[in-house]
Design a protein around this motif. Sequence first.
Motif, PDB file in Angstrom:
ATOM      1  N   SER A  33      -7.300   4.574  12.865  1.00 43.01           N
ATOM      2  CA  SER A  33      -7.669   3.343  12.152  1.00 43.01           C
ATOM      3  C   SER A  33      -6.433   2.459  12.075  1.00 43.01           C
ATOM      4  CB  SER A  33      -8.169   3.672  10.744  1.00 43.01           C
ATOM      5  OG  SER A  33      -7.093   4.082   9.929  1.00 43.01           O
ATOM      6  N   PRO A  34      -6.615   1.166  11.800  1.00 41.12           N
ATOM      7  CA  PRO A  34      -5.442   0.299  11.660  1.00 41.12           C
ATOM      8  C   PRO A  34      -4.459   0.801  10.602  1.00 41.12           C
ATOM      9  CG  PRO A  34      -7.377  -1.050  11.937  1.00 41.12           C
ATOM     10  CD  PRO A  34      -7.865   0.374  11.785  1.00 41.12           C
ATOM     11  N   HIS A  55      -3.731  -8.308  12.709  1.00 40.77           N
ATOM     12  CA  HIS A  55      -5.050  -8.539  12.121  1.00 40.77           C
ATOM     13  C   HIS A  55      -6.109  -7.894  13.010  1.00 40.77           C
ATOM     14  CE1 HIS A  55      -3.586 -11.662   9.306  1.00 40.77           C
ATOM     15  NE2 HIS A  55      -2.689 -11.847  10.257  1.00 40.77           N
ATOM     16  N   PHE A  56      -7.052  -7.194  12.379  1.00 45.34           N
ATOM     17  CA  PHE A  56      -8.113  -6.522  13.120  1.00 45.34           C
ATOM     18  C   PHE A  56      -9.465  -6.803  12.496  1.00 45.34           C
ATOM     19  CE2 PHE A  56      -4.330  -3.950  13.777  1.00 45.34           C
ATOM     20  CZ  PHE A  56      -4.332  -3.774  15.145  1.00 45.34           C
ATOM     21  N   VAL A  57     -10.480  -6.802  13.349  1.00 45.90           N
ATOM     22  CA  VAL A  57     -11.869  -6.894  12.908  1.00 45.90           C
ATOM     23  C   VAL A  57     -12.601  -5.723  13.542  1.00 45.90           C
ATOM     24  CG1 VAL A  57     -13.972  -8.280  12.938  1.00 45.90           C
ATOM     25  CG2 VAL A  57     -11.747  -9.406  12.783  1.00 45.90           C
ATOM     26  N   GLY A  58     -13.293  -4.967  12.706  1.00 53.92           N
ATOM     27  CA  GLY A  58     -14.068  -3.814  13.172  1.00 53.92           C
ATOM     28  C   GLY A  58     -15.138  -3.546  12.149  1.00 53.92           C
ATOM     29  N   ARG A  59     -15.090  -2.357  11.577  1.00 50.75           N
ATOM     30  CA  ARG A  59     -16.019  -2.047  10.488  1.00 50.75           C
ATOM     31  C   ARG A  59     -15.760  -2.933   9.281  1.00 50.75           C
ATOM     32  NH1 ARG A  59     -13.480   2.809  11.073  1.00 50.75           N
ATOM     33  NH2 ARG A  59     -13.945   3.518  13.158  1.00 50.75           N
ATOM     34  N   SER A  60     -14.563  -3.458   9.213  1.00 54.55           N
ATOM     35  CA  SER A  60     -14.140  -4.382   8.162  1.00 54.55           C
ATOM     36  C   SER A  60     -13.041  -5.253   8.752  1.00 54.55           C
ATOM     37  CB  SER A  60     -13.622  -3.601   6.943  1.00 54.55           C
ATOM     38  OG  SER A  60     -12.490  -2.830   7.314  1.00 54.55           O
ATOM     39  N   GLU A  61     -12.482  -6.127   7.943  1.00 53.01           N
ATOM     40  CA  GLU A  61     -11.328  -6.903   8.385  1.00 53.01           C
ATOM     41  C   GLU A  61     -10.084  -6.284   7.779  1.00 53.01           C
ATOM     42  OE1 GLU A  61     -11.515 -11.146   8.044  1.00 53.01           O
ATOM     43  OE2 GLU A  61     -13.658 -11.158   8.466  1.00 53.01           O
ATOM     44  N   GLU A  62      -9.078  -6.115   8.598  1.00 49.42           N
ATOM     45  CA  GLU A  62      -7.835  -5.500   8.155  1.00 49.42           C
ATOM     46  C   GLU A  62      -6.662  -6.341   8.625  1.00 49.42           C
ATOM     47  OE1 GLU A  62      -7.392  -1.833   7.303  1.00 49.42           O
ATOM     48  OE2 GLU A  62      -9.537  -1.439   7.165  1.00 49.42           O
ATOM     49  N   MET A  86       8.470   4.338  23.713  1.00 51.69           N
ATOM     50  CA  MET A  86       9.144   3.972  22.476  1.00 51.69           C
ATOM     51  C   MET A  86       8.201   3.700  21.302  1.00 51.69           C
ATOM     52  SD  MET A  86      12.187   1.255  22.371  1.00 51.69           S
ATOM     53  CE  MET A  86      13.179   1.023  20.932  1.00 51.69           C
ATOM     54  N   GLY A  87       6.964   3.222  21.572  1.00 50.12           N
ATOM     55  CA  GLY A  87       6.064   2.931  20.465  1.00 50.12           C
ATOM     56  C   GLY A  87       4.812   2.216  20.907  1.00 50.12           C
ATOM     57  N   LEU A  88       4.100   1.681  19.917  1.00 46.72           N
ATOM     58  CA  LEU A  88       2.850   0.959  20.119  1.00 46.72           C
ATOM     59  C   LEU A  88       3.110  -0.536  20.239  1.00 46.72           C
ATOM     60  CD1 LEU A  88       0.979   2.848  17.328  1.00 46.72           C
ATOM     61  CD2 LEU A  88       0.205   2.802  19.684  1.00 46.72           C
ATOM     62  N   GLU A 111     -12.284   0.462  19.107  1.00 48.00           N
ATOM     63  CA  GLU A 111     -13.408  -0.091  18.350  1.00 48.00           C
ATOM     64  C   GLU A 111     -12.984  -1.231  17.427  1.00 48.00           C
ATOM     65  OE1 GLU A 111     -11.576   3.246  16.079  1.00 48.00           O
ATOM     66  OE2 GLU A 111     -12.181   2.965  18.143  1.00 48.00           O
ATOM     67  N   TRP A 112     -11.710  -1.549  17.400  1.00 43.69           N
ATOM     68  CA  TRP A 112     -11.182  -2.650  16.579  1.00 43.69           C
ATOM     69  C   TRP A 112     -10.755  -3.788  17.483  1.00 43.69           C
ATOM     70  CZ3 TRP A 112     -11.119  -2.695  11.284  1.00 43.69           C
ATOM     71  CH2 TRP A 112     -11.435  -1.484  10.657  1.00 43.69           C
ATOM     72  N   GLU A 113     -11.112  -5.007  17.129  1.00 40.52           N
ATOM     73  CA  GLU A 113     -10.687  -6.203  17.859  1.00 40.52           C
ATOM     74  C   GLU A 113      -9.475  -6.788  17.154  1.00 40.52           C
ATOM     75  OE1 GLU A 113     -12.493  -8.621  20.067  1.00 40.52           O
ATOM     76  OE2 GLU A 113     -14.141  -7.294  20.588  1.00 40.52           O
TER      77      GLU A 113
END
Length: 160
Positions: A33-34, A55-62, A86-88, A111-113
């Motif tokens: 998850s984010p 910023h993410f949009v999926g099951r909710s906004e995060e 090294m990372g993401l 699954e997150w935009e």
Amino acid sequence: MLVHFGDQLVGGPHWRLVCASPDYLSERGVPQSPADLAGHNCLTFSYTQGGSIWHFVGRSEEALRVGGSLRANSSEVLREAAIGGMGLILMPSWLVGADIEAGRLQVVLPEWEADLGGTGGAIQAVYLPNRRTSRKVRAFVDFLIERFGSPPYWDVRRDT
């Protein structure tokens, strides 16, 4: 590439993908998850304050502040660092699509935009309306269509 030319529409998406090298993910785990990004080394842009807020949009906004050991003003530097384990990173599909296809990077959180704000998630060729029939404009648009394809070569699926 989203190109409007008269009645013709040739296009493709522009989205941002969270990804990392397979080595990094096997060592540090795959975020589910984010919120899990807080426990990861996220490589971010240094040229804006917003570069470290993803910023993410999926099951909710995060929206969450991420951090890591590298901040740079170059997407190529961040991309190479991610490939090196090294990372993401959160990068445009057109920049990392070939790396994902080749297995150098792996998409996480498919699954997150990533919320692109008001950009609409498209790349567009923009020209003046009175230039629509110009041979030069037509030749350039034809070149873009041929070069990038439909769908464009970077159009990787987020669930890869």
